[in-house]
Design a protein around this motif. Structure first.
Motif, PDB file in Angstrom:
ATOM      1  N   LYS A  14       0.518   5.850  -0.160  1.00  0.00           N
ATOM      2  CA  LYS A  14      -0.251   7.085  -0.129  1.00  0.00           C
ATOM      3  C   LYS A  14       0.408   8.010  -1.143  1.00  0.00           C
ATOM      4  O   LYS A  14       1.554   8.460  -0.950  1.00  0.00           O
ATOM      5  N   ASN A  15      -0.258   8.282  -2.243  1.00  0.00           N
ATOM      6  CA  ASN A  15       0.392   8.969  -3.353  1.00  0.00           C
ATOM      7  C   ASN A  15      -0.025  10.431  -3.503  1.00  0.00           C
ATOM      8  O   ASN A  15       0.060  11.002  -4.579  1.00  0.00           O
ATOM      9  N   GLU A  16      -0.452  11.056  -2.402  1.00  0.00           N
ATOM     10  CA  GLU A  16      -0.882  12.451  -2.468  1.00  0.00           C
ATOM     11  C   GLU A  16       0.299  13.418  -2.586  1.00  0.00           C
ATOM     12  O   GLU A  16       0.194  14.470  -3.219  1.00  0.00           O
ATOM     13  N   MET A  27      -6.380   4.907  -0.336  1.00  0.00           N
ATOM     14  CA  MET A  27      -4.990   4.643  -0.648  1.00  0.00           C
ATOM     15  C   MET A  27      -4.931   3.720  -1.857  1.00  0.00           C
ATOM     16  O   MET A  27      -5.943   3.192  -2.312  1.00  0.00           O
ATOM     17  N   GLU A  28      -3.732   3.518  -2.357  1.00  0.00           N
ATOM     18  CA  GLU A  28      -3.542   2.620  -3.494  1.00  0.00           C
ATOM     19  C   GLU A  28      -2.717   1.409  -3.045  1.00  0.00           C
ATOM     20  O   GLU A  28      -1.765   1.556  -2.278  1.00  0.00           O
ATOM     21  N   ASN A  32     -11.006   3.767  -1.339  1.00  0.00           N
ATOM     22  CA  ASN A  32     -10.360   4.814  -2.143  1.00  0.00           C
ATOM     23  C   ASN A  32      -9.478   5.737  -1.305  1.00  0.00           C
ATOM     24  O   ASN A  32      -9.222   6.879  -1.690  1.00  0.00           O
ATOM     25  N   ASN A  80      -9.226  -0.988  -1.513  1.00  0.00           N
ATOM     26  CA  ASN A  80      -9.588  -0.462  -2.822  1.00  0.00           C
ATOM     27  C   ASN A  80     -11.001   0.115  -2.815  1.00  0.00           C
ATOM     28  O   ASN A  80     -11.299   1.081  -3.521  1.00  0.00           O
ATOM     29  N   PRO A 120       0.810  -1.217   0.000  1.00  0.00           N
ATOM     30  CA  PRO A 120       0.000   0.000   0.000  1.00  0.00           C
ATOM     31  C   PRO A 120       0.847   1.272   0.000  1.00  0.00           C
ATOM     32  O   PRO A 120       1.916   1.316   0.610  1.00  0.00           O
ATOM     33  N   ILE A 128      -0.435  -1.552  -4.621  1.00  0.00           N
ATOM     34  CA  ILE A 128       0.246  -2.005  -5.831  1.00  0.00           C
ATOM     35  C   ILE A 128       0.499  -3.504  -5.713  1.00  0.00           C
ATOM     36  O   ILE A 128       1.093  -3.977  -4.740  1.00  0.00           O
ATOM     37  N   THR A 140       5.124  11.257  -6.398  1.00  0.00           N
ATOM     38  CA  THR A 140       4.734  10.571  -7.622  1.00  0.00           C
ATOM     39  C   THR A 140       5.902   9.740  -8.134  1.00  0.00           C
ATOM     40  O   THR A 140       7.005   9.782  -7.580  1.00  0.00           O
TER      41      THR A 140
END
Length: 556
Positions: free
Chosen positions: A186-188, A454-455, A452, A449, A184, A457, A191
């Protein structure tokens, strides 16, 4: 009908009969398998209870769950199977003893610095420490040695494939799955999260390619445990090495796709084109974090120190080196005892470049043991990140090396240890850390998921989940018995129901994600209960009226 013939027929019918077992195929359809029955079997021929060791639910909920699933399939063969969960320390004890188990499920992690198949193929060599099964096959041992000596990549790949085929025939271990890494983020605030197939986001390249979106320049990297030491020679733990390689440089590094890339080295020449002598030239602009220039003296010292001190974590990587010579200030020559195929991808990518001026006095005064016991509180390397401080249990801080030839795009890393993974994942969700060094389960992926927040991979793995059989003991000394057990491992069911498709079926040792070395045409073991029963029947095993299995012939 002749009376004697009639009696013989009646006697045969009473003696030999059959019972059936019902099972579901992996697609869910029902099937019935007939077990032949032999009456009045001697009790001392009955196959004993067998034990399958699995990790505890806390240590590995996935293997814990599918271990019980596998045991239920083995019971359909007439076996009395006990599943016994063990914690990590108990597994370590088994690893040390090697004999005190029947069968166990564990994961083989690939070398984090490369994809070279030697790190898996060699583990089933007769004298390797990870050869828990006790597999000792002269032809296989010869193939292990031959692939190491083979220079042509095509020829070497063919040897690797033949070695895998022999393992599939003899099955000292039964490949199960290659599980994806589920990481997991956190892409805020950042990038360009770059992952490596074998490691996911704990990769070296993640921290080299990551880019800030705004004012926050330090990435927070949560990890489920802390470092054990700041001494790069004293730890063989992968999680410690993931920090050390950011601070210390190597002659080469392995790219995101598994290719050898020059790092401290600018060129590597196979002098005689026989793989036995290499001339390596160094970068002119490489300095240690205390300002001292990196020279050939540091390279020779680093490799000699590991070799002379027999550093356990690295000893096998340098045992094939005959000598390291200084040619000039920025050139060294390696002479090998014989060609060693993984020399570039494994040896040169894993031995840390240590500053001679710091470690030589320690070695002279205290010897190899003193080197291993040194606290290395300043941790001075020449890599892309500079050690700032370590507050055990709280935080480790690394700053970007502004003088490094390939500068990271972030200002540094804060590595934060956590006592439990649940708190770590919560902090990722809440934005307190950007990267999780801990993986989540497939069930958690679905929940995360949906939120929404976090993402996650999902990264294909080059690691291997397998069941290891102790072939020193009955009934596991019989390869027909091992084949039958392997035929009843429900891999597709495990992937579908437990792993939620975040895995690939393991047909051999080398994962599909390791594209350069994976053999896609290997014939693995598909689930087939009927074939398993026939394998045992053809090998002479028998069943009583209760469907309990007995050894063929007289027990040894």
């Amino acid at each position: 009908m002749n009376k004697s013939i009639l009696l013989l027929l009646i006697s045969t019918i009473l003696f030999l009969s059959a019972c059936s077992i019902s099972a579901n195929n992996e697609n869910g359809s029902a099937t019935e398998v007939i077990l032949p029955v032999t009456k009045d079997l001697p009790q001392n021929q009955k196959v004993r209870e067998i034990v399958l060791n699995v990790p505890t639910k806390e240590d590995d909920p996935i293997q814990y769950e599918y271990g019980f699933m596998m045991a239920e399939e083995w019971k359909k063969l007439g076996l009395d199977v006990k599943v016994e969960p063990l914690n990590s320390s108990s597994f370590s004890d088994i690893h040390a003893q090697k004999k005190e188990f029947d069968s166990l499920i564990l994961t083989w992690n690939h070398s984090f610095n490369g994809y070279d198949p030697d790190s898996f193929i060699n583990r089933l060599g007769a004298n390797h420490g990870d050869n828990l099964s006790g597999y000792d096959h002269a032809e296989y041992n010869a193939m292990v040695d031959e692939q190491r000596k083979t220079k042509n990549l095509g020829d070497r790949k063919e040897i690797i494939k033949k070695a895998e085929e022999q393992l599939l025939e003899n099955v000292p271990i039964a490949p199960i799955v290659h599980r994806n890494h589920l990481l997991p983020i956190k892409n805020e605030k950042f990038t360009n999260f770059t992952y490596t197939t074998g490691e996911g986001l704990n990769s070296f390249w993640t921290f080299m390619e990551l880019e800030p979106k705004g004012i926050q320049k330090y990435v927070r990297w949560g990890y489920p445990s802390d470092l054990e030491t700041l001494n790069p020679l004293a730890s063989s733990r992968k999680l410690d090495s993931q920090v050390f390689r950011l601070v210390y440089d190597h002659l080469v590094r392995i790219s995101e796709t598994g290719e050898v890339k020059n790092s401290a080295a600018t060129s590597i020449e196979d002098v005689n084109e026989d793989g036995k002598k290499y001339l390596i030239k160094l970068r002119e602009d490489l300095t240690f974090h205390d300002g001292e220039k990196v020279t050939a003296t540091d390279i020779k010292f680093s490799f000699d120190l590991v070799k002379e001190s027999k550093i356990p974590a690295f000893d096998s990587l340098v045992e094939h080196i005959e000598k390291v010579e200084i040619v000039d200030e920025l050139s060294v020559r390696f002479t090998l005892k014989q060609h060693f195929a993984p020399f570039l991808s494994e040896t040169l990518s894993q031995i840390y470049i240590l500053p001679h001026h710091i470690w030589q006095p320690i070695f002279e005064e205290k010897g190899g043991n003193g080197v291993l016991e040194d606290s290395n509180e300043k941790m001075i390397g020449s890599g892309p990140f500079i050690f700032d401080y370590w507050d055990p249990g709280q935080e480790l801080k690394l700053d970007t090396n502004k003088n490094y030839f390939s500068q990271s795009k972030i200002n540094g890393i804060l590595r934060i240890p956590y006592e439990n993974e649940e708190k770590l994942i919560t902090d990722v969700i809440n934005g307190n850390v950007e990267i999780s060094g801990a993986e989540v389960t497939p069930i958690e992926v679905e929940k995360l998921n949906e939120s929404n927040e976090m993402e996650v991979i999902s990264v294909p793995s080059v690691d291997l989940d397998a069941v290891h059989f102790n072939i020193r003991e009955k009934p596991f000394d019989d390869h027909f018995f091992r084949q039958a057990l392997t035929l009843t491992i429900p891999r597709e069911k495990i992937i579908g129901e437990i792993l939620k498709e975040h895995a690939q079926v393991a047909n051999g040792l080398i994962a599909p994600a390791n594209e350069s070395w994976h053999s896609s045409d290997l014939e693995g073991y598909e689930y087939n209960l009927e074939a398993a029963v026939n394998t045992l029947k053809d090998a002479g095993y028998k069943w009583n009226e209760k469907g309990e299995i007995y050894y063929p012939g007289k027990p040894k």
